[in-house]
Design a protein around this motif. Structure first.
Motif, PDB file in Angstrom:
ATOM      1  N   ASP A 329       8.783  -0.220 -11.980  1.00 19.91           N
ATOM      2  CA  ASP A 329       7.913  -0.261 -13.253  1.00 19.91           C
ATOM      3  C   ASP A 329       7.216   1.376 -13.153  1.00 19.91           C
ATOM      4  O   ASP A 329       6.382   1.826 -12.619  1.00 19.91           O
ATOM      5  N   PHE A 330       8.374   2.184 -14.315  1.00 21.52           N
ATOM      6  CA  PHE A 330       7.543   3.684 -14.345  1.00 21.52           C
ATOM      7  C   PHE A 330       6.842   3.961 -15.784  1.00 21.52           C
ATOM      8  O   PHE A 330       6.896   4.891 -16.236  1.00 21.52           O
ATOM      9  N   ALA A 331       6.463   2.770 -16.334  1.00 26.70           N
ATOM     10  CA  ALA A 331       5.975   2.906 -17.616  1.00 26.70           C
ATOM     11  C   ALA A 331       4.629   3.851 -17.700  1.00 26.70           C
ATOM     12  O   ALA A 331       4.547   4.412 -18.888  1.00 26.70           O
ATOM     13  N   ALA A 332       3.840   3.744 -16.410  1.00 29.77           N
ATOM     14  CA  ALA A 332       2.773   4.610 -16.742  1.00 29.77           C
ATOM     15  C   ALA A 332       2.797   5.934 -16.034  1.00 29.77           C
ATOM     16  O   ALA A 332       1.981   6.688 -15.673  1.00 29.77           O
ATOM     17  N   LEU A 333       4.123   6.410 -15.929  1.00 27.84           N
ATOM     18  CA  LEU A 333       4.257   7.709 -15.378  1.00 27.84           C
ATOM     19  C   LEU A 333       3.736   8.776 -16.207  1.00 27.84           C
ATOM     20  O   LEU A 333       3.884   8.862 -17.500  1.00 27.84           O
ATOM     21  N   LEU A 373       4.404   2.686 -10.524  1.00 31.28           N
ATOM     22  CA  LEU A 373       3.917   3.819 -10.042  1.00 31.28           C
ATOM     23  C   LEU A 373       3.330   4.568 -11.275  1.00 31.28           C
ATOM     24  O   LEU A 373       3.491   4.310 -12.333  1.00 31.28           O
ATOM     25  N   SER A 374       2.049   5.063 -11.048  1.00 32.19           N
ATOM     26  CA  SER A 374       1.295   5.706 -11.767  1.00 32.19           C
ATOM     27  C   SER A 374       0.206   6.856 -11.193  1.00 32.19           C
ATOM     28  O   SER A 374       0.356   7.124  -9.690  1.00 32.19           O
ATOM     29  N   ALA A 375       0.058   7.839 -12.026  1.00 26.91           N
ATOM     30  CA  ALA A 375      -0.647   9.223 -11.563  1.00 26.91           C
ATOM     31  C   ALA A 375      -1.690   9.751 -12.534  1.00 26.91           C
ATOM     32  O   ALA A 375      -1.581   9.542 -13.903  1.00 26.91           O
ATOM     33  N   ASP A 376      -2.663  10.282 -12.016  1.00 26.99           N
ATOM     34  CA  ASP A 376      -3.742  11.034 -12.601  1.00 26.99           C
ATOM     35  C   ASP A 376      -3.589  12.505 -12.143  1.00 26.99           C
ATOM     36  O   ASP A 376      -3.058  12.963 -11.358  1.00 26.99           O
ATOM     37  N   ILE A 380      -1.838   9.971  -6.982  1.00 32.42           N
ATOM     38  CA  ILE A 380      -0.770   9.162  -7.136  1.00 32.42           C
ATOM     39  C   ILE A 380      -1.013   7.524  -6.753  1.00 32.42           C
ATOM     40  O   ILE A 380      -1.226   7.517  -5.429  1.00 32.42           O
ATOM     41  N   THR A 381      -0.560   6.580  -7.507  1.00 31.23           N
ATOM     42  CA  THR A 381      -1.097   5.330  -7.055  1.00 31.23           C
ATOM     43  C   THR A 381       0.364   4.468  -7.133  1.00 31.23           C
ATOM     44  O   THR A 381       1.056   4.351  -8.146  1.00 31.23           O
TER      45      THR A 381
END
Length: 452
Positions: A329-333, A373-376, A380-381
């Protein structure tokens, strides 16, 4: 509260107490001196009043001239003369309303003083030609009280200015006092498991700071020795055990190819080969666990794009376990691709994430596993979520201990080394790993890595 602030406040508090005591002492002794001086002037006038008023004669006239010429008249100065009559009680009639204790003291000690606000009274007992007299002189001291008020203002101003100067001096004093400690903290922060060979610069001074630096260096030496000993033992043991293990596996495989062995012996040989393979996996994991620990030097890091790493991990896991179902799931990239980079060792990070993903596939009986995967701006989470057997709540804190396996994993093969190895790798990359799980519902493993 920082040590520098504590030292400054302590310095200010001690100085404030000292200033209060000093100013109070100054005010007390000055006021006592003023009162004593004024009472002596009153007592001199008591004696003159007795000489002049009780039995006037030529000498009395001389005293009167001296008093008029050389002694200033005090503010509100008033004289009171009382003749004692032993035939009545009390033996005197009050000429001025003052406490009985004042008169009694005159009768017993021949002299007394009394003050009420700014009014001063001095009295003495005289015996002249067989008669006893009480002479009292009263006056006010406006100038003395004004001086005390001025002194109070001056002391208050000096106190406030001194507190300000004390605070400034305390700040400077604490800054230079704590500066060596600040330097030690800065250098210690740069020392980690990757560079335990580093040491603090030893100070020439023999004070507590120098002793602290020496203690730190001795502690680092002991830690370095302990890490090296542990690392060498695990590495050497793993290497040394591999050779006989390889021989056992090879000889067992040859034995299985021999058609002359009985079926019973073949079963035993297969068991030996399986256990040898298990032992080989354990040794490989132990060696990896040791290699992620102290190695005496800084690791050679490079920039790694985490989304690409996740894809590689998923493909690798599918090759190892062909029945696995992995959704990415790369929706929150983030839109900024620069936020997807972290510093690290690609092989080690791939090993760590593979352990998590393979565990998720294994313990969920190949039900779908999701990698999100998500990041701010800072981190990187990576979240790995499965729908497996879960982990009992009271055992979740132990899963990162080497060789520990949850109580509900008996039907699954494992050695209890994968997650401790993963945790070491993540820590090595200055990241964190956490878990949330519910039995028969599933498990979420979350890995956080710093953005490069």
């Amino acid at each position: 509260m920082k040590l520098q602030t504590k030292i400054t406040l302590l310095f200010v508090v001690i100085s404030t107490i000292g200033l209060v005591l000093l100013n109070a002492s100054i005010f007390y002794f000055v006021s006592e001196f003023n009162f004593e001086d004024f009472f002596k002037r009153l007592e001199a006038r008591v004696n003159l009043a007795a000489e002049i008023r009780i039995n006037p004669n030529k000498e009395s006239l001389a005293y009167e001239q001296v008093r008029t010429r050389y002694l200033e008249k005090l503010a509100n100065e008033t004289e009171y003369i009382m003749k004692l009559d032993t035939n009545r009680k009390p033996v005197y009639k009050k000429a001025i309303d003052l406490p009985d204790q004042f008169y009694d003291k005159i009768l017993t000690q021949r002299k007394a003083r009394y003050t009420e606000q700014n009014h001063f009274y001095a009295g003495s007992l005289f015996k002249i030609k067989g008669q006893k007299y009480i002479v009292i002189v009263a006056a006010t001291d406006p100038y003395g009280f004004k001086e005390l008020e001025e002194l109070k203002k001056v002391l208050l101003i000096i106190f406030v200015v001194s507190i300000i100067l004390t605070y400034v001096a305390g700040t400077i004093f604490s800054y230079y006092t704590v500066q060596p400690v600040r330097g030690i903290i800065k250098r210690v922060k740069n020392i980690s498991a990757n560079n335990l060979h580093m040491r603090l610069d030893e100070l020439k001074s023999k004070d507590e700071i120098g002793e602290l630096v020496l203690t730190f260096n001795n502690m680092l030496t002991r830690l370095e020795t302990a890490f090296e000993t542990q690392n060498n033992f695990v590495s050497n043991a793993s290497h040394e055990l591999r050779t006989p293990l390889t021989i056992i596996s090879g000889e067992t495989q040859l034995l299985l190819k021999d058609d002359r062995i009985t079926d019973e012996a073949r079963v035993s040989a297969k068991t030996i080969l399986q256990e040898a393979e298990k032992l080989g996996h354990i040794l490989a994991s132990l060696l990896g666990l040791a290699q992620t620990g102290f190695d005496g030097k800084k690791q050679d890091w490079q920039k790694i794009r985490v989304d690409e790493l996740v894809i590689e991990v998923a493909e690798s896991a599918k090759r190892i376990d062909r029945d696995s179902v992995i959704d990415i799931d790369f929706a929150a990239l983030p839109d900024n691709a620069a936020l997807l980079y972290t510093y690290g060792n690609s092989n080690l990070l791939q090993l760590a994430l593979s352990n998590i993903v393979l565990n998720a596939c294994k313990y969920s009986d190949n039900r779908p596993v999701t990698i999100k995967l998500s990041a701010d701006a800072f981190n990187i989470t990576i979240n790995v979520v499965d729908m497996g057997i879960g982990i009992p709540v009271d055992e979740q804190q132990k899963i990162f201990e080497p060789f520990f396996r949850a109580s509900n994993t008996g039907q699954f093969k494992g050695y209890g080394i994968g997650l401790p190895l993963t945790q070491n790798i993540i820590r090595l990359h200055k990241g964190t790993i956490s878990i949330s799980s519910e039995v028969q519902v599933g498990t979420r493993m979350q890995v956080t890595l710093p953005v490069a």
